[in-house]
Design an enzyme around this catalytic site. Sequence first.
Site, PDB file in Angstrom:
ATOM      1  N   ASN A  95       0.914  -1.080   0.105  1.00 56.35           N
ATOM      2  CA  ASN A  95      -0.054  -0.026   0.024  1.00 56.35           C
ATOM      3  C   ASN A  95       0.915   1.320  -0.017  1.00 56.35           C
ATOM      4  O   ASN A  95       1.468   1.641   1.015  1.00 56.35           O
ATOM      5  CB  ASN A  95      -0.942   0.013   1.125  1.00 56.35           C
ATOM      6  CG  ASN A  95      -1.538   1.140   1.379  1.00 56.35           C
ATOM      7  OD1 ASN A  95      -1.748   2.044   0.645  1.00 56.35           O
ATOM      8  ND2 ASN A  95      -2.333   1.372   2.723  1.00 56.35           N
ATOM      9  N   TRP A  96       1.035   1.949  -1.050  1.00 53.65           N
ATOM     10  CA  TRP A  96       1.824   3.201  -1.249  1.00 53.65           C
ATOM     11  C   TRP A  96       1.150   4.453  -0.689  1.00 53.65           C
ATOM     12  O   TRP A  96       1.884   5.525  -0.468  1.00 53.65           O
ATOM     13  CB  TRP A  96       1.893   3.437  -2.919  1.00 53.65           C
ATOM     14  CG  TRP A  96       2.914   2.439  -3.295  1.00 53.65           C
ATOM     15  CD1 TRP A  96       3.509   1.201  -2.799  1.00 53.65           C
ATOM     16  CD2 TRP A  96       3.323   2.500  -4.750  1.00 53.65           C
ATOM     17  NE1 TRP A  96       4.439   0.777  -3.741  1.00 53.65           N
ATOM     18  CE2 TRP A  96       4.135   1.343  -4.818  1.00 53.65           C
ATOM     19  CE3 TRP A  96       3.058   3.416  -5.997  1.00 53.65           C
ATOM     20  CZ2 TRP A  96       4.680   0.863  -6.197  1.00 53.65           C
ATOM     21  CZ3 TRP A  96       3.592   2.852  -7.201  1.00 53.65           C
ATOM     22  CH2 TRP A  96       4.501   1.803  -7.155  1.00 53.65           C
ATOM     23  N   LYS A  97      -0.027   4.539  -0.128  1.00 51.28           N
ATOM     24  CA  LYS A  97      -0.714   5.317   0.493  1.00 51.28           C
ATOM     25  C   LYS A  97      -0.379   6.736  -0.265  1.00 51.28           C
ATOM     26  O   LYS A  97      -0.687   6.518  -1.409  1.00 51.28           O
ATOM     27  CB  LYS A  97      -0.069   5.471   1.915  1.00 51.28           C
ATOM     28  CG  LYS A  97      -0.039   4.529   2.787  1.00 51.28           C
ATOM     29  CD  LYS A  97       0.123   4.488   4.313  1.00 51.28           C
ATOM     30  CE  LYS A  97      -0.019   3.136   4.932  1.00 51.28           C
ATOM     31  NZ  LYS A  97       0.316   3.001   6.400  1.00 51.28           N
ATOM     32  N   HIS A 154      -9.143   1.094   5.651  1.00 58.89           N
ATOM     33  CA  HIS A 154      -7.903   1.015   6.428  1.00 58.89           C
ATOM     34  C   HIS A 154      -7.947   1.892   7.601  1.00 58.89           C
ATOM     35  O   HIS A 154      -8.845   3.102   7.532  1.00 58.89           O
ATOM     36  CB  HIS A 154      -6.986   1.502   5.245  1.00 58.89           C
ATOM     37  CG  HIS A 154      -5.577   1.632   5.554  1.00 58.89           C
ATOM     38  ND1 HIS A 154      -4.734   2.452   6.504  1.00 58.89           N
ATOM     39  CD2 HIS A 154      -4.458   0.880   5.237  1.00 58.89           C
ATOM     40  CE1 HIS A 154      -3.754   2.469   6.740  1.00 58.89           C
ATOM     41  NE2 HIS A 154      -3.349   1.012   5.914  1.00 58.89           N
ATOM     42  N   GLU A 204      -6.155   4.536   8.388  1.00 61.00           N
ATOM     43  CA  GLU A 204      -6.085   6.014   8.254  1.00 61.00           C
ATOM     44  C   GLU A 204      -7.426   6.476   7.609  1.00 61.00           C
ATOM     45  O   GLU A 204      -7.806   7.731   8.095  1.00 61.00           O
ATOM     46  CB  GLU A 204      -4.985   6.091   7.337  1.00 61.00           C
ATOM     47  CG  GLU A 204      -3.557   5.940   7.920  1.00 61.00           C
ATOM     48  CD  GLU A 204      -2.530   5.085   7.234  1.00 61.00           C
ATOM     49  OE1 GLU A 204      -2.530   5.204   5.943  1.00 61.00           O
ATOM     50  OE2 GLU A 204      -1.495   4.781   7.769  1.00 61.00           O
ATOM     51  N   GLU A 219      -4.396  -5.097  11.113  1.00 61.87           N
ATOM     52  CA  GLU A 219      -3.195  -4.194  11.262  1.00 61.87           C
ATOM     53  C   GLU A 219      -3.611  -3.283  12.604  1.00 61.87           C
ATOM     54  O   GLU A 219      -4.293  -2.417  12.691  1.00 61.87           O
ATOM     55  CB  GLU A 219      -3.516  -2.929  10.042  1.00 61.87           C
ATOM     56  CG  GLU A 219      -3.175  -3.494   8.817  1.00 61.87           C
ATOM     57  CD  GLU A 219      -2.875  -2.384   7.750  1.00 61.87           C
ATOM     58  OE1 GLU A 219      -1.816  -2.622   7.227  1.00 61.87           O
ATOM     59  OE2 GLU A 219      -3.274  -1.343   7.564  1.00 61.87           O
ATOM     60  N   GLY A 237       3.409   2.276  10.552  1.00 66.62           N
ATOM     61  CA  GLY A 237       4.613   3.301  10.600  1.00 66.62           C
ATOM     62  C   GLY A 237       5.354   3.523  11.636  1.00 66.62           C
ATOM     63  O   GLY A 237       5.949   4.723  11.866  1.00 66.62           O
ATOM     64  N   SER A 296       4.345  -2.352  10.009  1.00 65.67           N
ATOM     65  CA  SER A 296       5.716  -2.337  10.184  1.00 65.67           C
ATOM     66  C   SER A 296       6.451  -3.745   9.544  1.00 65.67           C
ATOM     67  O   SER A 296       7.355  -4.050  10.052  1.00 65.67           O
ATOM     68  CB  SER A 296       6.008  -2.047  11.549  1.00 65.67           C
ATOM     69  OG  SER A 296       5.893  -0.816  11.677  1.00 65.67           O
ATOM     70  N   GLY A 328       5.360   1.059   4.246  1.00 65.79           N
ATOM     71  CA  GLY A 328       6.737   1.969   4.123  1.00 65.79           C
ATOM     72  C   GLY A 328       7.741   1.051   3.241  1.00 65.79           C
ATOM     73  O   GLY A 328       8.319   1.561   2.222  1.00 65.79           O
TER      74      GLY A 328
HETATM   75  O1  G3H Z   1      -1.571  -0.519   4.504  1.00 68.43           O
HETATM   76  C1  G3H Z   1      -0.429  -0.714   5.299  1.00 68.43           C
HETATM   77  C2  G3H Z   1      -0.255  -0.467   6.662  1.00 68.43           C
HETATM   78  O2  G3H Z   1      -0.634   0.670   7.217  1.00 68.43           O
HETATM   79  C3  G3H Z   1       1.155  -0.757   7.298  1.00 68.43           C
HETATM   80  O3  G3H Z   1       2.226   0.398   6.947  1.00 68.43           O
HETATM   81  P1  G3H Z   1       3.727   0.199   7.489  1.00 68.43           P
HETATM   82  O4  G3H Z   1       4.199  -0.917   6.683  1.00 68.43           O
HETATM   83  O5  G3H Z   1       4.323   1.473   6.968  1.00 68.43           O
HETATM   84  O6  G3H Z   1       3.849   0.379   9.010  1.00 68.43           O
END
Ligand code: G3H
Length: 266
Positions: free
Chosen positions: A9-11, A105, A107, A178, A184, A224, A246
Site C-alpha cells: 500500500n503506497w498510501k 484502512h 487511516e 493491522e 508506520g 511495520s 513503507g
Molecule cells: O497499509 C499498510 C499499513 O498501514 C502498514 O504500514 P507500514 O508497513 O508502513 O507500517
Amino acid sequence: MRKMLIAGNWKMHMTAGETEQFFREFMASLRQPPFREALGRSRLEVALFPPFTSLYVAAFALEEAPRGFSLGAQTVHWETHGAFTGEISPAMVEESGCRYCLVGHSERRHLFGETDEMTNLKVRALLATSLRPVLCVGETLAERERGETFTVVRRQLLKGLESVPAHRLGQDVVVAYEPVWAIGTGKTASDDDAQEVCHFLRSVVGDQLGAEGAESLRVLYGGSVKAENSAGLMARPDIDGALVGGASLKSDSFLAILRESLSALA
Ligand SMILES: O=C[C@H](O)COP(=O)(O)O
C-alpha cells in the site's frame, strides 16, 4: 490451500513519474533469479496499491509481470456514480486495471471518519463488481491497553462483512489485521500476537458464516512489515500474507519481502 498475498500500500506517496521509475527497477529484478524461476509457479500472489493517479502507469508496467501480480486501489465510494466531488466509483477502479481495493484502512477510519457502516457499504459495492475488497481491521494502542483488542476487531469484521454471503468469502474477500499502534511506527506485533488475532478473526468468520468460508478466507497481517520480520510472520498458520506500507515504496525493500515470502513457501 490458501494462496499467500503480499500487498504493498503506497498510501499518498509516488507521483506517476516516480511510479514509472519504481516499475523500471522492479520489473528488471523480476526477470532475474530467484524471481524469474519461482514467480508465477508459486502460491505467491503480489498486489500493489498505488494512488489513483498512478494506476494507469502501474497497469501498463504490470502487463509484463508474471502471473499472480495485480493492482489495487486504496479506497472507493459505494455509489455507482453521481455528484460526489473527489470520489471514485467501483467501476472507475475496475476499469483502471485493479483486482483489489482496500476498505476500512485505519487511516481512512481515523483521519477521514469512515465508520463500520461506510466500510460495509464499500465491501458490498465492490462485490457487485469483479473487485475484491481487502477489509482492514485493527485496534488502537489505547484499545489494546484497555484489553479491547478482540472486541474491536470482532465488531469491525462483522459489521464490515454484514450481508456478505458466506460463499463469497474465500474467493472474493481478504481480511487484513493491522494494529494501529504498529503502523508506520517500526513496532511490529510479535508473531504470536499477530497469529492469535488472525486466528481469532478466522474463528469469528467460522462461527458466523461457516467453517468452509473461514478455512478459505485469507487473513493478512500489516504494521511495520519488512524483510527482517516477514518470514516469522508468514510461517504462522493463520497469517496468509502481509499488507506492507513503507517497505513497499522502494523496489529493493519490497523485493526483499517477496524473496522471504518465496522461501517461506518453498
Ligand atoms: O497499509 C499498510 C499499513 O498501514 C502498514 O504500514 P507500514 O508497513 O508502513 O507500517
